[in-house]
Design an enzyme around this catalytic site. Structure first.
Site, mmCIF file in Angstrom:
data_model
loop_
_atom_site.group_PDB
_atom_site.id
_atom_site.type_symbol
_atom_site.label_atom_id
_atom_site.label_comp_id
_atom_site.label_asym_id
_atom_site.label_seq_id
_atom_site.Cartn_x
_atom_site.Cartn_y
_atom_site.Cartn_z
ATOM 1 C CG ASP A 11 -1.833 1.124 1.372
ATOM 2 O OD1 ASP A 11 -2.484 1.515 0.176
ATOM 3 O OD2 ASP A 11 -1.905 1.808 2.434
ATOM 4 C CB SER A 12 0.213 4.997 -0.678
ATOM 5 O OG SER A 12 -0.933 4.894 0.286
ATOM 6 C CE1 TYR A 43 2.841 5.015 -3.434
ATOM 7 C CE2 TYR A 43 1.421 3.381 -3.980
ATOM 8 C CZ TYR A 43 2.635 3.779 -3.737
ATOM 9 O OH TYR A 43 3.826 2.801 -3.573
ATOM 10 N N GLY A 44 -2.628 9.237 -3.741
ATOM 11 C CA GLY A 44 -3.838 9.689 -4.416
ATOM 12 C C GLY A 44 -3.515 11.014 -4.998
ATOM 13 C CB CYS A 74 -3.284 0.655 -2.025
ATOM 14 S SG CYS A 74 -3.065 2.540 -2.801
ATOM 15 C CB THR A 76 -4.724 5.218 -4.860
ATOM 16 O OG1 THR A 76 -5.514 5.640 -4.132
ATOM 17 C CG2 THR A 76 -4.203 6.030 -6.004
ATOM 18 C CB CYS A 185 -8.973 5.386 0.781
ATOM 19 S SG CYS A 185 -7.261 5.491 1.381
ATOM 20 C CB THR A 186 -6.946 -0.028 2.043
ATOM 21 O OG1 THR A 186 -5.587 0.964 1.908
ATOM 22 C CG2 THR A 186 -7.383 -0.555 1.101
ATOM 23 C CG HIS A 187 -4.547 5.097 4.562
ATOM 24 N ND1 HIS A 187 -4.150 4.571 3.412
ATOM 25 C CD2 HIS A 187 -3.419 5.119 5.536
ATOM 26 C CE1 HIS A 187 -2.743 4.488 3.395
ATOM 27 N NE2 HIS A 187 -2.278 4.975 4.538
HETATM 28 N N1 DGL Z 1 -4.587 3.430 0.950
HETATM 29 C C1 DGL Z 1 -4.843 4.003 -0.313
HETATM 30 C C2 DGL Z 1 -6.071 3.501 -1.083
HETATM 31 O O1 DGL Z 1 -6.777 2.598 -0.637
HETATM 32 C C3 DGL Z 1 -4.431 5.252 -0.655
HETATM 33 C C4 DGL Z 1 -3.901 6.511 0.093
HETATM 34 C C5 DGL Z 1 -3.041 7.449 -0.600
HETATM 35 O O2 DGL Z 1 -1.844 6.931 -0.736
HETATM 36 O O3 DGL Z 1 -3.485 8.512 -1.138
HETATM 37 O O4 DGL Z 1 -6.390 4.366 -1.873
#
Ligand code: DGL
Length: 257
Positions: A11-12, A43-44, A74, A76, A185-187
């Site tokens: 993931d990012s 990453y977004g 992730c 993204t 988003c996985t966060h």
């Molecule tokens: N965890 C990431 C997702 O599921 C993205 C967060 C990011 O890096 O912007 O999209």
């Protein structure tokens, strides 16, 4: 492919640990290697090409360590890079993460469904295809949440700061009743408590962890790569940042209820 190899996640940053948790519950006999690219997060807000290059590098790193299957934990990176990864590694089991719009529509047909995700996820084809598929069955509303993942990366899951940040994002969308919220988003699953505080008890909240875990189990089973319950169960965290506290936070997030 060696059945005893670990399942590689990337993931990012630390958000994909929400997907790892779901997978570990379903597949406790596997070993796991989690690579968080916190150095290059988020990453977004990057270009699609940058996310592709970073995803290819993360995958290569995990494969060098004997990974038998790859989970793009992730949304993204899945939107930007799943196709190129599958093209580069046609033999490898690669599971992507996409917003859980289908289960949300099935649970709330005709409902108003907010999809919280990065701006990139909401602009890319994967989301547009899902929207096209379900737009006549529910009112699907995209909600870009730029800046939200950073709270999780800092270990801030609750409190005034993140609450007012989220309140500001959600305010324009919550004037009309909401039936369901998809965490694209996985966060964001780590912020469920704060989200509940803002949204109240009513809307159902969906994330992608369960879908990813089930799909992974199916694919490993089909390929004879699934391990029994009696083995494995280890998790190794790695991070592209040399900040050691991120590894401690990774473990803490894994243990978060
Ligand atoms: N965890 C990431 C997702 O599921 C993205 C967060 C990011 O890096 O912007 O999209």
């Amino acid at each position: 492919m060696d059945k005893r190899g670990p399942i590689g996640f990337f993931d990012s940053g630390l958000g994909g640990i929400s997907v790892l948790k779901g997978t570990m519950e379903l597949l406790p006999g596997e070993d796991y290697l989690y690579f968080g690219d916190s150095l290059n997060a988020p990453y977004g807000v990057r270009t699609v090409d940058e996310v592709r290059q970073l995803s290819l590098a993360a995958a290569e790193h995990l494969l060098e360590k004997g990974t038998k299957a790859l989970v793009i934990a992730c949304n993204t990176a899945t939107s930007a890079a799943a196709a190129v990864l599958r093209q580069k590694y046609p033999q490898l089991t690669i599971i992507g993460t996409e917003p859980a719009i289908k289960p949300a529509v099935q649970a709330c047909p005709g409902g108003r469904i907010l999809v919280l995700a990065t701006a990139m996820t909401l602009q890319e084809q994967k989301y547009l295809d899902l929207w096209e598929q379900f737009r006549e069955l529910a009112n699907i509303v995209p909600v870009p949440c730029t800046g939200l993942m950073e709270f999780v990366e800092r270990g801030i899951l609750s409190g005034d700061e993140v609450e007012s940040f989220l309140l500001e994002i959600l305010e324009p969308f919550t004037k009309v009743p909401v039936d369901a919220v998809v965490l694209g988003c996985t966060h964001y699953p780590f912020l469920k408590g704060t989200l509940r505080k803002i949204l109240g008890k009513a809307p159902a909240i969906f994330d992608s962890a369960d879908g990813v875990a089930r799909q992974l189990r199916r694919r490993l089973e089909d390929q004879g790569l699934l391990r029994g319950r009696e083995t494995g169960g280890t998790v190794v965290f790695e991070n592209s940042s040399c900040d050691e506290s991120l590894l401690r936070l990774s473990q803490k997030l894994l243990e978060t209820e």
